[in-house]
Design a protein around this motif. Sequence first.
Motif, PDB file in Angstrom:
ATOM      1  N   LEU A  13       8.838  53.567  -1.411  1.00 56.30           N
ATOM      2  CA  LEU A  13      10.094  52.835  -1.455  1.00 56.30           C
ATOM      3  C   LEU A  13      10.020  51.576  -0.610  1.00 56.30           C
ATOM      4  CD1 LEU A  13      13.048  52.646  -2.360  1.00 56.30           C
ATOM      5  CD2 LEU A  13      13.655  54.064  -0.387  1.00 56.30           C
ATOM      6  N   ASN A  14       9.473  51.687   0.584  1.00 52.23           N
ATOM      7  CA  ASN A  14       9.338  50.527   1.458  1.00 52.23           C
ATOM      8  C   ASN A  14       8.401  49.484   0.856  1.00 52.23           C
ATOM      9  OD1 ASN A  14      11.084  51.548   3.413  1.00 52.23           O
ATOM     10  ND2 ASN A  14       9.445  52.620   4.494  1.00 52.23           N
ATOM     11  N   GLN A  15       7.371  49.967   0.176  1.00 49.92           N
ATOM     12  CA  GLN A  15       6.442  49.040  -0.470  1.00 49.92           C
ATOM     13  C   GLN A  15       7.145  48.277  -1.594  1.00 49.92           C
ATOM     14  OE1 GLN A  15       2.899  50.864  -2.008  1.00 49.92           O
ATOM     15  NE2 GLN A  15       2.017  48.941  -2.715  1.00 49.92           N
ATOM     16  N   LEU A  16       7.983  48.987  -2.364  1.00 51.70           N
ATOM     17  CA  LEU A  16       8.738  48.320  -3.426  1.00 51.70           C
ATOM     18  C   LEU A  16       9.677  47.280  -2.836  1.00 51.70           C
ATOM     19  CD1 LEU A  16       9.676  48.013  -6.371  1.00 51.70           C
ATOM     20  CD2 LEU A  16      11.292  49.885  -5.949  1.00 51.70           C
ATOM     21  N   LYS A  17      10.380  47.641  -1.772  1.00 53.49           N
ATOM     22  CA  LYS A  17      11.307  46.701  -1.148  1.00 53.49           C
ATOM     23  C   LYS A  17      10.596  45.442  -0.666  1.00 53.49           C
ATOM     24  CE  LYS A  17      14.778  50.062   0.432  1.00 53.49           C
ATOM     25  NZ  LYS A  17      15.441  50.684   1.599  1.00 53.49           N
ATOM     26  N   SER A  18       9.346  45.588  -0.258  1.00 52.97           N
ATOM     27  CA  SER A  18       8.607  44.452   0.284  1.00 52.97           C
ATOM     28  C   SER A  18       8.203  43.444  -0.791  1.00 52.97           C
ATOM     29  CB  SER A  18       7.354  44.941   1.021  1.00 52.97           C
ATOM     30  OG  SER A  18       6.382  45.447   0.109  1.00 52.97           O
ATOM     31  N   VAL A  19       8.151  43.888  -2.054  1.00 53.51           N
ATOM     32  CA  VAL A  19       7.719  42.972  -3.113  1.00 53.51           C
ATOM     33  C   VAL A  19       8.881  42.494  -3.987  1.00 53.51           C
ATOM     34  CG1 VAL A  19       5.425  43.997  -3.176  1.00 53.51           C
ATOM     35  CG2 VAL A  19       7.184  44.851  -4.731  1.00 53.51           C
ATOM     36  N   LEU A  20      10.031  43.140  -3.869  1.00 54.05           N
ATOM     37  CA  LEU A  20      11.172  42.736  -4.692  1.00 54.05           C
ATOM     38  C   LEU A  20      11.813  41.460  -4.157  1.00 54.05           C
ATOM     39  CD1 LEU A  20      13.168  46.033  -5.451  1.00 54.05           C
ATOM     40  CD2 LEU A  20      11.734  44.731  -7.020  1.00 54.05           C
ATOM     41  N   SER A  21      12.123  40.534  -5.068  1.00 57.11           N
ATOM     42  CA  SER A  21      12.952  39.400  -4.670  1.00 57.11           C
ATOM     43  C   SER A  21      14.426  39.785  -4.767  1.00 57.11           C
ATOM     44  CB  SER A  21      12.659  38.178  -5.550  1.00 57.11           C
ATOM     45  OG  SER A  21      12.854  38.489  -6.912  1.00 57.11           O
ATOM     46  N   GLY A  22      14.703  40.822  -5.532  1.00 55.73           N
ATOM     47  CA  GLY A  22      16.039  41.405  -5.585  1.00 55.73           C
ATOM     48  C   GLY A  22      16.135  42.524  -4.568  1.00 55.73           C
TER      49      GLY A  22
ATOM     50  N   ALA B  38       9.051  44.815 -13.463  1.00 61.88           N
ATOM     51  CA  ALA B  38       7.750  45.477 -13.573  1.00 61.88           C
ATOM     52  C   ALA B  38       7.475  46.356 -12.352  1.00 61.88           C
ATOM     53  CB  ALA B  38       6.647  44.439 -13.728  1.00 61.88           C
ATOM     54  N   ALA B  39       7.794  45.837 -11.172  1.00 65.52           N
ATOM     55  CA  ALA B  39       7.566  46.606  -9.948  1.00 65.52           C
ATOM     56  C   ALA B  39       8.457  47.845  -9.913  1.00 65.52           C
ATOM     57  CB  ALA B  39       7.830  45.726  -8.732  1.00 65.52           C
ATOM     58  N   ALA B  40       9.694  47.713 -10.353  1.00 71.01           N
ATOM     59  CA  ALA B  40      10.621  48.852 -10.370  1.00 71.01           C
ATOM     60  C   ALA B  40      10.166  49.919 -11.363  1.00 71.01           C
ATOM     61  CB  ALA B  40      12.033  48.373 -10.702  1.00 71.01           C
ATOM     62  N   ILE B  41       9.687  49.492 -12.516  1.00 71.03           N
ATOM     63  CA  ILE B  41       9.184  50.447 -13.509  1.00 71.03           C
ATOM     64  C   ILE B  41       8.001  51.232 -12.952  1.00 71.03           C
ATOM     65  CG2 ILE B  41       7.962  50.637 -15.718  1.00 71.03           C
ATOM     66  CD1 ILE B  41       9.732  48.377 -16.756  1.00 71.03           C
ATOM     67  N   LYS B  42       7.070  50.536 -12.333  1.00 72.45           N
ATOM     68  CA  LYS B  42       5.890  51.207 -11.771  1.00 72.45           C
ATOM     69  C   LYS B  42       6.287  52.193 -10.677  1.00 72.45           C
ATOM     70  CE  LYS B  42       2.713  47.378 -12.754  1.00 72.45           C
ATOM     71  NZ  LYS B  42       1.886  46.297 -12.169  1.00 72.45           N
ATOM     72  N   PHE B  43       7.264  51.808  -9.858  1.00 66.55           N
ATOM     73  CA  PHE B  43       7.763  52.705  -8.815  1.00 66.55           C
ATOM     74  C   PHE B  43       8.397  53.946  -9.438  1.00 66.55           C
ATOM     75  CE2 PHE B  43      11.621  54.072  -6.542  1.00 66.55           C
ATOM     76  CZ  PHE B  43      11.065  54.532  -5.356  1.00 66.55           C
ATOM     77  N   GLY B  44       9.250  53.748 -10.424  1.00 68.20           N
ATOM     78  CA  GLY B  44       9.919  54.874 -11.058  1.00 68.20           C
ATOM     79  C   GLY B  44       8.948  55.836 -11.710  1.00 68.20           C
ATOM     80  N   ARG B  45       7.941  55.299 -12.378  1.00 66.32           N
ATOM     81  CA  ARG B  45       6.948  56.161 -13.021  1.00 66.32           C
ATOM     82  C   ARG B  45       6.138  56.939 -11.984  1.00 66.32           C
ATOM     83  NH1 ARG B  45       3.432  53.458 -17.609  1.00 66.32           N
ATOM     84  NH2 ARG B  45       2.906  55.671 -17.801  1.00 66.32           N
TER      85      ARG B  45
ATOM     86  N   LEU C 229      10.667  59.439 -11.768  1.00 64.30           N
ATOM     87  CA  LEU C 229      12.100  59.227 -11.971  1.00 64.30           C
ATOM     88  C   LEU C 229      12.388  58.822 -13.412  1.00 64.30           C
ATOM     89  CD1 LEU C 229      12.853  57.156  -8.740  1.00 64.30           C
ATOM     90  CD2 LEU C 229      13.567  59.526  -9.175  1.00 64.30           C
ATOM     91  N   GLU C 230      13.417  59.400 -13.988  1.00 67.80           N
ATOM     92  CA  GLU C 230      13.885  58.944 -15.287  1.00 67.80           C
ATOM     93  C   GLU C 230      14.438  57.534 -15.130  1.00 67.80           C
ATOM     94  OE1 GLU C 230      16.412  61.126 -18.612  1.00 67.80           O
ATOM     95  OE2 GLU C 230      17.730  60.284 -17.070  1.00 67.80           O
ATOM     96  N   LEU C 231      14.153  56.683 -16.105  1.00 67.12           N
ATOM     97  CA  LEU C 231      14.586  55.289 -16.043  1.00 67.12           C
ATOM     98  C   LEU C 231      15.735  55.025 -17.014  1.00 67.12           C
ATOM     99  CD1 LEU C 231      11.158  53.375 -16.003  1.00 67.12           C
ATOM    100  CD2 LEU C 231      12.587  53.985 -14.059  1.00 67.12           C
ATOM    101  N   ALA C 232      16.650  54.188 -16.605  1.00 69.50           N
ATOM    102  CA  ALA C 232      17.703  53.688 -17.495  1.00 69.50           C
ATOM    103  C   ALA C 232      17.886  52.206 -17.211  1.00 69.50           C
ATOM    104  CB  ALA C 232      19.020  54.430 -17.280  1.00 69.50           C
ATOM    105  N   ILE C 233      18.123  51.442 -18.265  1.00 62.60           N
ATOM    106  CA  ILE C 233      18.307  50.003 -18.132  1.00 62.60           C
ATOM    107  C   ILE C 233      19.772  49.675 -18.364  1.00 62.60           C
ATOM    108  CG2 ILE C 233      17.462  47.741 -18.856  1.00 62.60           C
ATOM    109  CD1 ILE C 233      15.330  49.797 -17.831  1.00 62.60           C
ATOM    110  N   CYS C 234      20.369  48.949 -17.439  1.00 60.04           N
ATOM    111  CA  CYS C 234      21.764  48.545 -17.570  1.00 60.04           C
ATOM    112  C   CYS C 234      21.844  47.038 -17.743  1.00 60.04           C
ATOM    113  CB  CYS C 234      22.571  48.972 -16.344  1.00 60.04           C
ATOM    114  SG  CYS C 234      24.315  48.522 -16.449  1.00 60.04           S
TER     115      CYS C 234
END
Length: 254
Positions: free
Chosen positions: A6-15, A53-60, A64-69
Amino acid sequence: MSSQALNQLKSVLSGEIVAPGEEGYNYGIARWSDTASKPATYVAFPKSAEDVAAAIKFGRAQGLELAICGGGHSWSGASSTTGLVIHLGKYLNTARCDPQEKQLYVGGGALWDAVDKAAYEHGLATVGGTVNHTGVGGLTLGGGYGWLSGRHGVTSDNLVQITVVLASGEIVKASETENSDLFWGCRGGGSNFGVVTEFVIKAYPQRPTVFLTILTFPIDKLEAFVEGVESWFETITPDEGAAFGFMNPGPKPL
């Protein structure tokens, strides 16, 4: 759940990505229909296709089940999950118009209101929804009927190009000439083939004034109404359209 991942994902997200109790979480799981809202484990708010892309890789990786809003109007709950929601509506929600090419460049989380306004500035319009507070993504990927469908077909007929993030995290363009099979599948196949972060849509000259009215009939007029509609269908022109609804208003008159 791995805090390191999770921390790794946060470090690469611009969002950003949020969990229950954190700022933005309630917005991230709210839907047009309260019955479609689910308590997600995480909600990601991407600012780019790379964020998606980063969020998808994290979820997989986390199972985690993914949903797109996009606009959040899925009454079936397809834009919600107890796993990871990738919410496009917070940042990827803009629309701009190229009046020379008569094309609209629309974020995957935009509402039709943004599209209508961007096109209207240049005397243009496209086949959007019949109301402007629904999402572009869900309607377009599902086919999409709008007020201009009589003249220009369904919304997906007017797609020029899409930017898609695949389940692998790969970011691709799809059009009639590039990744054409993917382009074909996305025009009606919903979000089953990837996450669309940008739509390029054809626009057409449109006069600023149109005629619109709402007619209501009591149930004892149903047979006459259906006969009238069938007769109208025989002479309908491309510039005419209608949407029908049937309701039980209860004991109070409308």
